[in-house]
Write a protein that holds these residues in place. Structure first.
Motif, mmCIF file in Angstrom:
data_model
loop_
_atom_site.group_PDB
_atom_site.id
_atom_site.type_symbol
_atom_site.label_atom_id
_atom_site.label_comp_id
_atom_site.label_asym_id
_atom_site.label_seq_id
_atom_site.Cartn_x
_atom_site.Cartn_y
_atom_site.Cartn_z
ATOM 1 N N ASP A 208 0.853 -1.180 0.000
ATOM 2 C CA ASP A 208 0.000 0.000 0.000
ATOM 3 C C ASP A 208 0.892 1.235 0.000
ATOM 4 N N ASN A 209 1.061 1.813 -1.180
ATOM 5 C CA ASN A 209 1.928 2.983 -1.314
ATOM 6 C C ASN A 209 1.178 4.291 -1.127
ATOM 7 N N ARG A 210 -0.078 4.199 -0.798
ATOM 8 C CA ARG A 210 -0.872 5.410 -0.676
ATOM 9 C C ARG A 210 -0.436 6.241 0.542
ATOM 10 N N ARG A 211 -0.380 7.535 0.328
ATOM 11 C CA ARG A 211 -0.008 8.426 1.427
ATOM 12 C C ARG A 211 -1.134 8.481 2.455
ATOM 13 N N THR A 212 -0.755 8.476 3.708
ATOM 14 C CA THR A 212 -1.753 8.470 4.783
ATOM 15 C C THR A 212 -1.667 9.718 5.655
ATOM 16 N N ARG A 213 -0.618 10.499 5.502
ATOM 17 C CA ARG A 213 -0.421 11.671 6.354
ATOM 18 C C ARG A 213 -1.416 12.777 6.000
ATOM 19 N N PHE A 214 -2.013 13.378 7.009
ATOM 20 C CA PHE A 214 -2.784 14.591 6.803
ATOM 21 C C PHE A 214 -2.436 15.562 7.921
ATOM 22 N N LEU A 215 -2.728 16.819 7.684
ATOM 23 C CA LEU A 215 -2.314 17.869 8.612
ATOM 24 C C LEU A 215 -3.356 18.085 9.706
ATOM 25 N N THR A 216 -2.848 18.437 10.889
ATOM 26 C CA THR A 216 -3.753 18.905 11.936
ATOM 27 C C THR A 216 -4.127 20.351 11.616
ATOM 28 N N LYS A 217 -5.124 20.852 12.289
ATOM 29 C CA LYS A 217 -5.535 22.233 12.051
ATOM 30 C C LYS A 217 -4.394 23.194 12.358
ATOM 31 N N ASP A 218 -3.664 22.909 13.426
ATOM 32 C CA ASP A 218 -2.547 23.783 13.824
ATOM 33 C C ASP A 218 -1.440 23.755 12.770
ATOM 34 N N GLU A 219 -1.110 22.549 12.267
ATOM 35 C CA GLU A 219 -0.067 22.433 11.235
ATOM 36 C C GLU A 219 -0.485 23.170 9.968
ATOM 37 N N SER A 351 -9.656 14.028 4.757
ATOM 38 C CA SER A 351 -9.616 13.561 6.139
ATOM 39 C C SER A 351 -10.477 14.436 7.049
ATOM 40 N N TRP A 352 -10.387 15.739 6.861
ATOM 41 C CA TRP A 352 -11.189 16.644 7.690
ATOM 42 C C TRP A 352 -12.688 16.437 7.438
ATOM 43 N N LEU A 353 -13.056 16.226 6.185
ATOM 44 C CA LEU A 353 -14.466 16.002 5.873
ATOM 45 C C LEU A 353 -14.991 14.745 6.572
ATOM 46 N N VAL A 354 -14.225 13.666 6.479
ATOM 47 C CA VAL A 354 -14.663 12.407 7.085
ATOM 48 C C VAL A 354 -14.739 12.547 8.601
ATOM 49 N N GLN A 355 -13.771 13.216 9.198
ATOM 50 C CA GLN A 355 -13.777 13.419 10.642
ATOM 51 C C GLN A 355 -15.007 14.201 11.109
ATOM 52 N N ARG A 356 -15.540 15.026 10.215
ATOM 53 C CA ARG A 356 -16.715 15.819 10.575
ATOM 54 C C ARG A 356 -18.016 15.159 10.131
ATOM 55 N N GLY A 357 -17.933 13.862 9.793
ATOM 56 C CA GLY A 357 -19.134 13.092 9.514
ATOM 57 C C GLY A 357 -19.644 13.133 8.092
ATOM 58 N N THR A 358 -18.862 13.658 7.152
ATOM 59 C CA THR A 358 -19.296 13.668 5.747
ATOM 60 C C THR A 358 -19.302 12.248 5.196
ATOM 61 N N PRO A 359 -20.370 11.799 4.545
ATOM 62 C CA PRO A 359 -20.425 10.438 3.986
ATOM 63 C C PRO A 359 -19.323 10.203 2.965
ATOM 64 N N LEU A 360 -18.831 8.972 2.930
ATOM 65 C CA LEU A 360 -17.728 8.638 2.020
ATOM 66 C C LEU A 360 -18.097 8.876 0.563
ATOM 67 N N TYR A 378 -10.074 6.470 4.131
ATOM 68 C CA TYR A 378 -10.364 7.483 5.143
ATOM 69 C C TYR A 378 -11.431 7.015 6.133
ATOM 70 N N ALA A 379 -12.003 5.832 5.927
ATOM 71 C CA ALA A 379 -13.138 5.375 6.739
ATOM 72 C C ALA A 379 -12.801 5.312 8.223
ATOM 73 N N HIS A 380 -11.551 4.940 8.525
ATOM 74 C CA HIS A 380 -11.185 4.772 9.933
ATOM 75 C C HIS A 380 -11.181 6.096 10.697
ATOM 76 N N LEU A 381 -11.235 7.214 9.967
ATOM 77 C CA LEU A 381 -11.202 8.514 10.627
ATOM 78 C C LEU A 381 -12.563 8.896 11.201
ATOM 79 N N ALA A 382 -13.585 8.064 10.966
ATOM 80 C CA ALA A 382 -14.918 8.359 11.497
ATOM 81 C C ALA A 382 -15.371 7.256 12.443
ATOM 82 N N PRO A 383 -14.593 6.948 13.508
ATOM 83 C CA PRO A 383 -14.951 5.853 14.417
ATOM 84 C C PRO A 383 -16.268 6.080 15.134
#
Length: 395
Positions: A208-219, A351-360, A378-383
């Motif tokens: 799985d070569n897909r990039r997984t890093r995303f930024l925090t709001k502060d970053e 990532s931010w969209l999924v974290q805020r409950g946006t459907p996949l 990104y599914a795991h970001l909406a536990p």
């Protein structure tokens, strides 16, 4: 000029006529023919000139051979058929020689003479340069001198093993195998290889070569603030990726015709997935693009972002990497999938969209993904959403 008469020889069925000026020694040159019966019909065939070495006795021998073939129902029936058979035999000899030569062609020969020239004509420069690098560094040293038609699964497995041992990434190994596979496909399409494609029988490495890093709001805020201080155009390009999920290539190709300020919408055309889509501007993005429009109001350039000297930009400014390094966002990170690059802004958007409950499915549409499977990373970001879905069973 009088028509020359046909003269008989002492050999039955063999005739000649003399040329009125052309000489053969002291005599006029003679042109010989034969006449015989075939399937009840009289047939005449030309043989040639005496000056070319044709002799009546030899012509008679050829006629007698034809008659024997007729009686015994074997071999050629006419001299024309004999010539055709001789030409076919010669072609077969030449074909066999060419085939033998093909079989002696090495992988390096195929690369230089057949594959690489067409790759340069048909592929993007970035692609064929990547293939050339893989061939030069990995493939040629190991398989370059191997006869192309003799390359098999064992050779390709050895290539995989050597590359892995020397630290090549799984993606590079997979790419190298793809280059060899395409070489075979080209030779097969040119009718220069009659066998199968051995790469199809090799188990390809997967990772799985897909990039997984995303930024925090502060970053993200620090990165945007730093960019705004250094280069306002780069800052606006970053805002586009962070708040619409656009790829770098899509941003660089964006024209003012694609910007609909009235509906706060952008039209994204000629995308990687082949499907056009629409994305929507935030208030911040709307205001920044208005400012960008004011900057370019005196220009005839259709592109939203143009290079320093006019015309299209080929890539995102290298300043982006400097900003990331200055903030230490990639410090001590070895895994390329975790390093911050411009594409990270697009991942952050999703990532931010999924974290805020946006459907996949909604995220997939905004990102321009060709399949929902591409968005499922990104599914795991909406536990909480998953937990809530199961919680309905409690009732």
């Amino acid at each position: 000029m009088a028509v020359q008469k046909w003269m008989k020889t002492k050999f039955p069925g063999v005739r000649y006529r003399e040329h009125h000026t052309r000489m053969h020694g002291r005599q006029k040159d003679r042109y010989y023919t034969i006449t015989y019966k075939l399937n009840g019909k009289t047939k005449t065939e030309a043989i040639g000139w005496a000056s070319e070495g044709v002799k009546p006795a030899d012509v008679s021998d050829q006629l007698n051979q034809l008659k024997r073939n007729h009686r015994e129902k074997t071999g050629y029936k006419t001299l024309a058929e004999k010539r055709e058979l001789a030409m076919a035999a010669e072609r077969k000899v030449q074909d066999d020689q060419r085939l033998a030569q093909k079989r002696k062609m090495t992988l390096a020969d195929v690369w230089e003479q057949q594959y690489f020239p067409q790759a340069q004509n048909n592929k993007a420069e970035k692609s064929w340069k990547r293939e050339e690098s893989l061939f030069r560094i990995w493939i040629a040293p190991l398989l370059g001198e191997v006869v192309f038609s003799e390359i098999g699964v064992k050779d390709l497995e050895k290539l995989k093993a050597v590359m892995a041992k020397k630290g090549a990434s799984l993606r590079s190994i997979e790419y190298a195998l793809a280059v060899v596979r395409q070489m075979f496909n080209v030779m097969i399409s040119y009718d220069l290889h009659k066998g199968d494609n051995p790469v199809s029988r090799v188990k390809k490495p997967k990772e799985d070569n897909r990039r997984t890093r995303f930024l925090t709001k502060d970053e993200a805020e620090k990165l945007l603030e730093s960019a705004k201080e250094r280069n306002v155009v780069l800052h606006r390009m970053m805002l586009l990726s962070l708040y619409t999920g656009l790829r770098a290539g899509e941003i660089l190709k964006l024209t003012w015709e694609d910007v609909d300020f009235a509906n706060k919408m952008l039209s994204i055309r000629d995308t990687k997935s082949g499907k056009n889509r629409h994305v929507y501007m935030t208030k911040l993005l709307f205001s920044e693009l208005k400012l960008q429009q004011d900057v370019r109001c005196d220009s005839d350039e259709r592109l939203v972002f143009i290079g320093r000297f006019g015309g299209p930009m080929n890539e995102v400014s290298r300043l982006f990497k400097e900003l990331v390094d200055d903030l230490g966002l990639n410090e001590d990170i070895e895994d390329s999938r975790q390093r911050v690059v411009f594409h990270t802004l697009r991942h952050t958007f999703a990532s931010w969209l999924v974290q805020r409950g946006t459907p996949l499915y909604t995220v997939a549409a905004l990102m321009g993904h060709s399949t929902i499977a591409m968005t499922e990373r990104y599914a795991h970001l909406a536990p909480d959403g998953l937990r809530q879905a199961v919680a309905v069973l409690e009732d």
